[in-house]
Design a protein around this motif. Structure first.
Motif, PDB file in Angstrom:
ATOM      1  N   GLU A 220       2.228   7.064   6.279  1.00 36.53           N
ATOM      2  CA  GLU A 220       1.972   8.323   5.688  1.00 36.53           C
ATOM      3  C   GLU A 220       1.432   8.529   4.905  1.00 36.53           C
ATOM      4  O   GLU A 220       0.769   8.308   4.170  1.00 36.53           O
ATOM      5  N   CYS A 221       1.636  10.187   4.667  1.00 35.79           N
ATOM      6  CA  CYS A 221       0.673  11.083   3.283  1.00 35.79           C
ATOM      7  C   CYS A 221       1.468  11.649   2.663  1.00 35.79           C
ATOM      8  O   CYS A 221       2.902  12.191   2.343  1.00 35.79           O
ATOM      9  N   HIS A 222       1.073  11.207   1.627  1.00 32.85           N
ATOM     10  CA  HIS A 222       2.095  11.843   0.216  1.00 32.85           C
ATOM     11  C   HIS A 222       1.601  12.497  -0.444  1.00 32.85           C
ATOM     12  O   HIS A 222       2.570  13.394  -0.881  1.00 32.85           O
ATOM     13  N   TYR A 223       0.440  12.862  -1.386  1.00 33.31           N
ATOM     14  CA  TYR A 223      -0.335  13.781  -2.286  1.00 33.31           C
ATOM     15  C   TYR A 223      -1.520  14.193  -2.037  1.00 33.31           C
ATOM     16  O   TYR A 223      -1.796  13.398  -1.363  1.00 33.31           O
ATOM     17  N   MET A 224      -1.041  15.713  -2.366  1.00 32.47           N
ATOM     18  CA  MET A 224      -2.624  15.733  -2.317  1.00 32.47           C
ATOM     19  C   MET A 224      -3.174  16.977  -3.201  1.00 32.47           C
ATOM     20  O   MET A 224      -2.618  17.865  -3.897  1.00 32.47           O
ATOM     21  N   SER A 225      -4.344  16.491  -4.661  1.00 26.82           N
ATOM     22  CA  SER A 225      -4.623  17.155  -5.316  1.00 26.82           C
ATOM     23  C   SER A 225      -5.523  18.122  -4.583  1.00 26.82           C
ATOM     24  O   SER A 225      -5.232  18.239  -3.275  1.00 26.82           O
ATOM     25  N   PRO A 226      -4.984  19.303  -6.016  1.00 26.31           N
ATOM     26  CA  PRO A 226      -5.870  20.647  -5.412  1.00 26.31           C
ATOM     27  C   PRO A 226      -7.375  20.663  -4.722  1.00 26.31           C
ATOM     28  O   PRO A 226      -7.948  21.634  -3.873  1.00 26.31           O
ATOM     29  N   ASP A 227      -8.190  19.430  -5.574  1.00 29.28           N
ATOM     30  CA  ASP A 227      -9.790  18.864  -5.453  1.00 29.28           C
ATOM     31  C   ASP A 227      -9.625  18.562  -3.620  1.00 29.28           C
ATOM     32  O   ASP A 227     -10.726  18.343  -3.037  1.00 29.28           O
ATOM     33  N   GLY A 228      -8.517  18.220  -2.736  1.00 32.12           N
ATOM     34  CA  GLY A 228      -8.651  17.472  -1.810  1.00 32.12           C
ATOM     35  C   GLY A 228      -8.817  15.984  -1.651  1.00 32.12           C
ATOM     36  O   GLY A 228      -8.733  15.264  -0.687  1.00 32.12           O
ATOM     37  N   ARG A 229      -8.367  15.777  -2.833  1.00 32.75           N
ATOM     38  CA  ARG A 229      -7.591  14.024  -2.864  1.00 32.75           C
ATOM     39  C   ARG A 229      -6.300  13.562  -2.286  1.00 32.75           C
ATOM     40  O   ARG A 229      -5.344  13.965  -2.474  1.00 32.75           O
ATOM     41  N   LEU A 230      -6.068  13.340  -1.184  1.00 34.72           N
ATOM     42  CA  LEU A 230      -5.287  13.135  -0.058  1.00 34.72           C
ATOM     43  C   LEU A 230      -4.259  11.463  -0.207  1.00 34.72           C
ATOM     44  O   LEU A 230      -5.084  10.935  -0.081  1.00 34.72           O
ATOM     45  N   ILE A 231      -3.468  10.999  -1.105  1.00 39.28           N
ATOM     46  CA  ILE A 231      -2.287   9.877  -1.396  1.00 39.28           C
ATOM     47  C   ILE A 231      -2.117   9.383   0.233  1.00 39.28           C
ATOM     48  O   ILE A 231      -1.273   9.948   0.709  1.00 39.28           O
ATOM     49  N   VAL A 232      -2.786   8.071   0.919  1.00 38.00           N
ATOM     50  CA  VAL A 232      -2.262   8.225   2.254  1.00 38.00           C
ATOM     51  C   VAL A 232      -1.721   6.568   1.940  1.00 38.00           C
ATOM     52  O   VAL A 232      -2.413   5.228   1.162  1.00 38.00           O
ATOM     53  N   THR A 233      -0.596   6.112   3.079  1.00 35.12           N
ATOM     54  CA  THR A 233      -0.151   4.410   2.801  1.00 35.12           C
ATOM     55  C   THR A 233      -0.476   4.473   4.700  1.00 35.12           C
ATOM     56  O   THR A 233      -0.030   5.544   5.237  1.00 35.12           O
ATOM     57  N   VAL A 234      -1.019   2.795   4.452  1.00 37.92           N
ATOM     58  CA  VAL A 234      -0.489   2.369   5.504  1.00 37.92           C
ATOM     59  C   VAL A 234       0.110   0.902   5.962  1.00 37.92           C
ATOM     60  O   VAL A 234      -0.373   0.436   5.468  1.00 37.92           O
ATOM     61  N   GLU A 235       1.323   1.015   6.756  1.00 37.60           N
ATOM     62  CA  GLU A 235       2.516   0.035   6.633  1.00 37.60           C
ATOM     63  C   GLU A 235       2.071  -0.442   8.301  1.00 37.60           C
ATOM     64  O   GLU A 235       2.064   0.206   9.020  1.00 37.60           O
ATOM     65  N   GLU A 236       1.565  -2.360   8.042  1.00 36.70           N
ATOM     66  CA  GLU A 236       1.990  -2.474   9.156  1.00 36.70           C
ATOM     67  C   GLU A 236       2.940  -2.018  10.308  1.00 36.70           C
ATOM     68  O   GLU A 236       3.781  -2.652   9.640  1.00 36.70           O
ATOM     69  N   VAL A 237       2.462  -2.136  11.621  1.00 33.75           N
ATOM     70  CA  VAL A 237       4.023  -1.901  12.543  1.00 33.75           C
ATOM     71  C   VAL A 237       3.572  -3.236  13.257  1.00 33.75           C
ATOM     72  O   VAL A 237       2.698  -3.336  14.064  1.00 33.75           O
ATOM     73  N   SER A 238       4.571  -4.150  13.889  1.00 38.41           N
ATOM     74  CA  SER A 238       4.785  -4.794  14.431  1.00 38.41           C
ATOM     75  C   SER A 238       4.376  -4.142  15.496  1.00 38.41           C
ATOM     76  O   SER A 238       5.190  -3.452  15.966  1.00 38.41           O
ATOM     77  N   GLY A 239       4.183  -4.872  16.921  1.00 43.77           N
ATOM     78  CA  GLY A 239       4.215  -4.169  18.370  1.00 43.77           C
ATOM     79  C   GLY A 239       3.240  -3.221  17.977  1.00 43.77           C
ATOM     80  O   GLY A 239       2.814  -2.430  19.482  1.00 43.77           O
ATOM     81  N   ALA A 240       1.920  -2.619  17.558  1.00 46.37           N
ATOM     82  CA  ALA A 240       1.585  -1.634  17.614  1.00 46.37           C
ATOM     83  C   ALA A 240       0.294  -2.092  18.587  1.00 46.37           C
ATOM     84  O   ALA A 240      -0.393  -2.982  18.570  1.00 46.37           O
ATOM     85  N   SER A 241      -0.174  -0.570  18.790  1.00 46.96           N
ATOM     86  CA  SER A 241      -1.778  -0.824  19.852  1.00 46.96           C
ATOM     87  C   SER A 241      -2.757  -1.243  18.703  1.00 46.96           C
ATOM     88  O   SER A 241      -3.174  -2.162  19.534  1.00 46.96           O
ATOM     89  N   LEU A 242      -2.444  -0.617  17.683  1.00 42.33           N
ATOM     90  CA  LEU A 242      -4.020  -0.986  16.995  1.00 42.33           C
ATOM     91  C   LEU A 242      -3.766  -2.385  14.858  1.00 42.33           C
ATOM     92  O   LEU A 242      -2.793  -2.447  14.963  1.00 42.33           O
ATOM     93  N   SER A 243      -4.776  -2.682  15.677  1.00 38.57           N
ATOM     94  CA  SER A 243      -4.476  -3.725  14.273  1.00 38.57           C
ATOM     95  C   SER A 243      -5.303  -2.804  13.312  1.00 38.57           C
ATOM     96  O   SER A 243      -4.749  -2.068  12.868  1.00 38.57           O
TER      97      SER A 243
END
Length: 97
Positions: free
Chosen positions: A29-52
């Motif tokens: 999920e993408c949450h917030y981006m500062s005007p200078d290009g810093r983007l806050i992102v969260t990654v939550e583990e999804v059971s059964g996802a193809s990627l670890s």
């Protein structure tokens, strides 16, 4: 369950393309981006996802619009359970006088 927070550096003009590419990964999920290009992102583990979780973090760093990635926060229930089973390995216990 594991959750990670990242600060990604992107060019502000590539925000739409970056967010589309990033959120295509399960649990991202993408949450917030500062005007200078810093983007806050969260990654939550999804059971059964193809990627670890590790593979997902590597893949996010390889998204063409991402210039840099910094790990800001990590939490995992498995680490909590390990410390409950072996409290002598707790960083808090080491700091105790």
């Amino acid at each position: 369950m594991s959750i990670v927070s990242l600060v990604l550096r992107i060019r502000p003009e590539t925000r739409a393309a970056a967010e589309a590419a990033l959120t295509a990964f399960p649990g991202v999920e993408c949450h917030y981006m500062s005007p200078d290009g810093r983007l806050i992102v969260t990654v939550e583990e999804v059971s059964g996802a193809s990627l670890s979780m590790t593979d997902t973090l590597i893949a996010l760093h390889r998204v063409p619009e991402v210039l840099a990635a910094t790990l800001a926060y990590e939490s995992s229930d498995s680490l909590l359970f390990q410390n409950d089973e072996h409290p002598e390995h707790s960083p808090c216990a080491e700091a105790q006088p």
